[in-house]
Design a protein around this motif. Structure first.
Motif, PDB file in Angstrom:
ATOM      1  N   PRO A   1      15.005 -13.113  31.696  1.00 20.16           N
ATOM      2  CA  PRO A   1      15.543 -11.711  31.327  1.00 20.16           C
ATOM      3  C   PRO A   1      14.570 -11.097  30.568  1.00 20.16           C
ATOM      4  O   PRO A   1      13.720 -11.585  29.648  1.00 20.16           O
ATOM      5  N   LYS A   2      14.265  -9.881  30.668  1.00 21.38           N
ATOM      6  CA  LYS A   2      13.374  -9.030  30.200  1.00 21.38           C
ATOM      7  C   LYS A   2      13.539  -9.101  28.492  1.00 21.38           C
ATOM      8  O   LYS A   2      12.458  -9.180  27.744  1.00 21.38           O
ATOM      9  N   ALA A   3      14.628  -9.231  28.204  1.00 24.57           N
ATOM     10  CA  ALA A   3      15.155  -9.288  26.635  1.00 24.57           C
ATOM     11  C   ALA A   3      14.578 -10.437  26.024  1.00 24.57           C
ATOM     12  O   ALA A   3      14.471 -10.385  24.866  1.00 24.57           O
ATOM     13  N   TRP A   4      14.460 -11.493  26.587  1.00 24.74           N
ATOM     14  CA  TRP A   4      13.799 -12.767  26.434  1.00 24.74           C
ATOM     15  C   TRP A   4      12.330 -12.617  25.814  1.00 24.74           C
ATOM     16  O   TRP A   4      11.814 -13.503  25.187  1.00 24.74           O
ATOM     17  N   PHE A   5      11.669 -11.732  26.666  1.00 21.40           N
ATOM     18  CA  PHE A   5      10.057 -11.829  26.570  1.00 21.40           C
ATOM     19  C   PHE A   5       9.783 -10.264  26.732  1.00 21.40           C
ATOM     20  O   PHE A   5       9.186 -10.113  27.659  1.00 21.40           O
ATOM     21  N   PRO A   6      10.221  -9.302  25.874  1.00 20.10           N
ATOM     22  CA  PRO A   6      10.023  -8.013  26.089  1.00 20.10           C
ATOM     23  C   PRO A   6       8.536  -7.364  25.607  1.00 20.10           C
ATOM     24  O   PRO A   6       8.268  -6.476  24.875  1.00 20.10           O
ATOM     25  N   ASP A   7       7.507  -8.209  26.106  1.00 17.25           N
ATOM     26  CA  ASP A   7       5.936  -7.895  25.627  1.00 17.25           C
ATOM     27  C   ASP A   7       5.789  -6.486  26.561  1.00 17.25           C
ATOM     28  O   ASP A   7       6.375  -6.130  27.548  1.00 17.25           O
ATOM     29  N   SER A   8       4.653  -5.951  26.153  1.00 15.22           N
ATOM     30  CA  SER A   8       4.207  -4.864  27.006  1.00 15.22           C
ATOM     31  C   SER A   8       3.081  -4.947  27.795  1.00 15.22           C
ATOM     32  O   SER A   8       2.274  -3.738  28.103  1.00 15.22           O
ATOM     33  N   GLY A   9       2.637  -6.099  27.755  1.00 14.52           N
ATOM     34  CA  GLY A   9       1.510  -6.463  28.700  1.00 14.52           C
ATOM     35  C   GLY A   9       0.418  -7.456  27.993  1.00 14.52           C
ATOM     36  O   GLY A   9      -0.274  -8.098  28.671  1.00 14.52           O
ATOM     37  N   GLY A  10       0.590  -7.728  26.789  1.00 14.72           N
ATOM     38  CA  GLY A  10      -0.360  -8.509  25.999  1.00 14.72           C
ATOM     39  C   GLY A  10       0.281  -9.930  25.803  1.00 14.72           C
ATOM     40  O   GLY A  10      -0.299 -10.882  25.099  1.00 14.72           O
ATOM     41  N   GLY A  11       1.437  -9.972  26.062  1.00 16.24           N
ATOM     42  CA  GLY A  11       2.267 -11.229  25.355  1.00 16.24           C
ATOM     43  C   GLY A  11       2.765 -11.307  23.882  1.00 16.24           C
ATOM     44  O   GLY A  11       2.730 -12.509  23.577  1.00 16.24           O
ATOM     45  N   TYR A  12       2.707 -10.231  23.521  1.00 12.03           N
ATOM     46  CA  TYR A  12       3.003 -10.035  22.068  1.00 12.03           C
ATOM     47  C   TYR A  12       4.016  -8.670  21.697  1.00 12.03           C
ATOM     48  O   TYR A  12       3.918  -7.887  22.644  1.00 12.03           O
ATOM     49  N   TYR A  13       5.083  -8.908  20.699  1.00 13.85           N
ATOM     50  CA  TYR A  13       5.898  -7.970  20.679  1.00 13.85           C
ATOM     51  C   TYR A  13       6.561  -7.982  19.199  1.00 13.85           C
ATOM     52  O   TYR A  13       6.458  -8.851  18.720  1.00 13.85           O
ATOM     53  N   GLU A  14       7.414  -7.074  18.988  1.00 14.25           N
ATOM     54  CA  GLU A  14       7.997  -6.985  17.744  1.00 14.25           C
ATOM     55  C   GLU A  14       9.561  -7.095  17.923  1.00 14.25           C
ATOM     56  O   GLU A  14      10.018  -6.062  18.970  1.00 14.25           O
ATOM     57  N   SER A  15      10.450  -7.594  17.193  1.00 14.05           N
ATOM     58  CA  SER A  15      11.779  -7.675  17.299  1.00 14.05           C
ATOM     59  C   SER A  15      12.504  -7.470  16.153  1.00 14.05           C
ATOM     60  O   SER A  15      11.851  -7.675  14.984  1.00 14.05           O
ATOM     61  N   ASP A  16      13.751  -6.810  16.044  1.00 12.95           N
ATOM     62  CA  ASP A  16      14.720  -6.844  14.773  1.00 12.95           C
ATOM     63  C   ASP A  16      15.883  -7.792  15.061  1.00 12.95           C
ATOM     64  O   ASP A  16      16.557  -7.287  16.122  1.00 12.95           O
ATOM     65  N   VAL A  17      16.171  -8.484  14.191  1.00 11.23           N
ATOM     66  CA  VAL A  17      16.990  -9.536  14.254  1.00 11.23           C
ATOM     67  C   VAL A  17      18.060  -9.051  12.973  1.00 11.23           C
ATOM     68  O   VAL A  17      17.855  -9.662  12.028  1.00 11.23           O
ATOM     69  N   LYS A  18      19.122  -8.489  13.195  1.00  8.12           N
ATOM     70  CA  LYS A  18      19.810  -8.138  12.083  1.00  8.12           C
ATOM     71  C   LYS A  18      19.154  -7.598  10.965  1.00  8.12           C
ATOM     72  O   LYS A  18      19.578  -8.146   9.721  1.00  8.12           O
ATOM     73  N   GLY A  19      18.215  -6.755  11.150  1.00 11.49           N
ATOM     74  CA  GLY A  19      17.311  -6.115  10.067  1.00 11.49           C
ATOM     75  C   GLY A  19      15.995  -6.988   9.286  1.00 11.49           C
ATOM     76  O   GLY A  19      15.448  -6.783   8.549  1.00 11.49           O
ATOM     77  N   VAL A  20      16.056  -8.249  10.050  1.00  9.75           N
ATOM     78  CA  VAL A  20      14.872  -9.166   9.885  1.00  9.75           C
ATOM     79  C   VAL A  20      13.704  -8.656  10.731  1.00  9.75           C
ATOM     80  O   VAL A  20      14.193  -9.004  11.917  1.00  9.75           O
ATOM     81  N   HIS A  21      12.665  -8.488  10.476  1.00  5.79           N
ATOM     82  CA  HIS A  21      11.374  -8.411  11.303  1.00  5.79           C
ATOM     83  C   HIS A  21      10.828  -9.633  11.755  1.00  5.79           C
ATOM     84  O   HIS A  21      10.768 -10.446  11.167  1.00  5.79           O
ATOM     85  N   LEU A  22      10.732  -9.775  13.160  1.00  4.60           N
ATOM     86  CA  LEU A  22      10.175 -10.837  13.693  1.00  4.60           C
ATOM     87  C   LEU A  22       9.013 -10.506  14.613  1.00  4.60           C
ATOM     88  O   LEU A  22       9.009  -9.450  15.250  1.00  4.60           O
ATOM     89  N   PHE A  23       7.830 -10.767  14.602  1.00  3.11           N
ATOM     90  CA  PHE A  23       6.578 -10.526  15.149  1.00  3.11           C
ATOM     91  C   PHE A  23       6.340 -11.963  16.065  1.00  3.11           C
ATOM     92  O   PHE A  23       6.149 -12.956  15.728  1.00  3.11           O
ATOM     93  N   THR A  24       6.384 -11.825  17.632  1.00  4.21           N
ATOM     94  CA  THR A  24       5.941 -12.799  18.527  1.00  4.21           C
ATOM     95  C   THR A  24       4.483 -12.492  18.889  1.00  4.21           C
ATOM     96  O   THR A  24       4.287 -11.512  19.376  1.00  4.21           O
TER      97      THR A  24
END
Length: 538
Positions: A212-235
């Motif tokens: 599903p797109k939500a599991w790997f929401p990159d914009s083309g380069g294989g990296y992305y930013e997420s917010d998990v209940k206010g905790v910032h996560l960078f993949t």
């Protein structure tokens, strides 16, 4: 896996024969493993345990990760066992001369304080079909649910499949089916699943097509930013990071923006990337991406999780702090052992090998700290990988599921400046453990003979405040002056419960020849015990 002693050959001191007082009536079959009244898992209070077993059996237990023996503590039905801190409890039922298989339960004892967010961090899934993985991942998700019934996020940090340029990209759909089925089965409807790209994932297009797109929401380069209940996560995409100017600029810019806000100065920022970076966790073994270490060095708030190496998380070198925090998140498929060590197997000492121990991290982010717990999904004494194949099928149930592979780590970001935060790091090279292992039995070495007459030196495992990593073993045929064994032999620390003894085979032992064994116990940091010695005649 181990040589069973039939005859004591000879030792440094004479050994008395067993007396009639130790004789016990035989039984027709081993008893079943004990059951426990409170399953292993995460609790916000102390737990009181009662064991159940067959009539006429005696339950003995340990609390230190070792295998219970007939000398271990006896469980009395009228005196339940109270667990008040993180503990592995291992129990064995004894009936006459028979003993059940050991079974272990892991308990995390927390307070009632609620974390801001909870994460399961795993990597190196390496799934290729349903047949060998459906039941395995049912067990793994049961373990996840015993600790975090509804984790806020599961990070799967690269190598979801096992593609080696051979067109296995569609296997990502199999992983997706397995994970989605278990998320549904466990009622983890709100759990985010966030994937990074690994070297065996067949490329970004295959990942995007498989999940599903939500599991790997990159914009083309294989990296992305997420917010998990206010905790910032960078993949991050560690397959390209070192030479990807756009990715580097994105990460540094976003980290600078976040940490410029005084409210974020002492809040952790999580980063996941498949490959470890230079000079960090596990001393940088199998590391790459020196630019990632360089870019994170300005941000002590960063906690980088990495996999790829398959190196175990029992070892306290799996966490490293200097300019930021780096953590090895282990492997969900098997652990590898770094080069230069050997392992005792049924056919002798193996040089390069893997063991099917599966491990993951359970991370709780609080207002003032991040707690990281190390958990075994499966660490039974199963088959090994040697000669290009596994020696047996590795399927559940796992008697070790949910056990702790080491004490938890607590990361605190204390200080009003970045340098003060770094100065308060506790998992640094300067703070590395300096306590050496020690042998605690009067005769740590004995000579034994196996069922086919093979001779071995048995090591009664030494004790350490963290773990014994390996033994330096030298066995010399003093009759001829030749070396029979000269090896660094692993202590089986990645097995739960760990064996109490190791039998080191003496290949080609000659009847009538005299031998001298010298063994030193060494921990993960190189701290060494005094040598234990034994002379014997074959």
């Amino acid at each position: 896996m181990r040589i069973t002693p039939l005859v004591i050959v000879a030792a440094s001191a004479a050994l008395a024969a067993p007396t009639a007082a130790h004789a016990e009536p035989d039984t027709s079959h081993p008893p079943a493993a004990p059951g426990v009244s409170v399953p292993g898992g995460r609790y916000e209070h102390a737990v009181t345990l009662k064991f159940s077993t067959e009539r006429g059996t005696t339950v003995r237990y340990t609390l230190d990760g070792s295998t219970p023996t007939r000398e271990s503590s006896v469980y009395s039905p009228g005196r339940p066992l109270r667990i008040t801190e993180d503990t592995n409890v291992t129990a064995v039922a004894f009936h006459g001369s028979q003993a059940s298989p050991p079974v272990s339960y892991g308990y995390l004892i927390k307070t009632q304080e609620k974390p801001l967010a909870t994460f399961v961090v795993m990597s190196d899934v390496h799934v290729g079909d349903h047949a060998h993985n459906d039941k395995k991942y049912e067990s793994f998700f049961d373990t996840i649910g015993s600790i975090f019934p509804n984790p806020d996020a599961i990070l799967s940090n690269g190598d979801m499949i096992n593609d080696n340029g051979d067109g296995k990209g569609p296997d990502h759909r199999i992983v997706s089916e397995i994970f989605q089925a278990n998320l549904k089965r466990k009622g983890m409807d709100s759990t985010q699943l966030l994937i990074s790209n690994g070297n065996h994932d067949a490329g970004l297009a295959a990942i995007r097509a498989g999940y599903p797109k939500a599991w790997f929401p990159d914009s083309g380069g294989g990296y992305y930013e997420s917010d998990v209940k206010g905790v910032h996560l960078f993949t991050v995409n560690t397959e390209t990071y070192n030479n990807d100017t756009a990715q580097r600029t994105w990460l540094k810019t976003r980290l600078a923006e976040l940490t410029a806000d005084p409210a974020n100065a002492n809040r952790p920022i999580l980063v996941q990337g498949h490959r470890p970076t230079t000079g960090t966790a596990m001393d940088g073994q199998q590391a790459s991406n020196p630019r990632l270490a360089e870019d994170l060095s300005a941000f002590p708030q960063a906690i980088l999780f990495s996999g790829h190496s398959h190196l175990n998380i029992n070892d306290d070198r799996s966490i490293h702090q200097r300019d930021f925090t780096s953590v090895n998140d282990g492997s969900m498929s098997y652990v590898e052992i770094d080069h230069g060590y050997r392992m005792v197997t049924e056919t002798g000492l193996a040089n390069r090998f893997e063991s099917p121990t599966a491990q993951a991290l359970f991370v709780e982010v609080y207002k003032d700290r991040t707690e990281i717990d190390r958990i075994n999904m499966a660490a039974d004494q199963h088959d090994i990988y040697a000669g290009g194949q596994w020696s047996a099928s590795w399927q559940p149930p796992y008697a070790s599921a949910g056990t702790l592979s080491g004490p938890g780590w607590t990361v605190r970001l204390k200080g009003s400046t970045n340098q003060q935060i770094k100065d308060n790091f506790r998992y640094t090279a300067a703070e590395r453990n300096k306590v050496a292992p020690e042998f605690t039995t009067g005769e740590p070495l004995t000579a034994v003979r196996g069922p086919e007459g093979a001779t071995a030196v048995r090591i009664a495992q030494a004790k350490d405040d963290q773990m014994v990593h390996h033994y330096e073993v030298d066995i010399t045929d003093t009759t001829t002056g030749t070396k029979a064994v000269s090896s660094k032999v692993l202590s089986d620390f990645y097995i739960m419960p760990r064996p109490n003894t190791l039998d080191i085979p003496v290949p080609g032992a000659v009847a009538g020849h005299a031998y001298e064994a010298r063994v030193v116990a060494v921990d993960a940091y190189g701290n060494a015990s005094p040598a234990a010695t034994l002379t014997f005649t074959r």
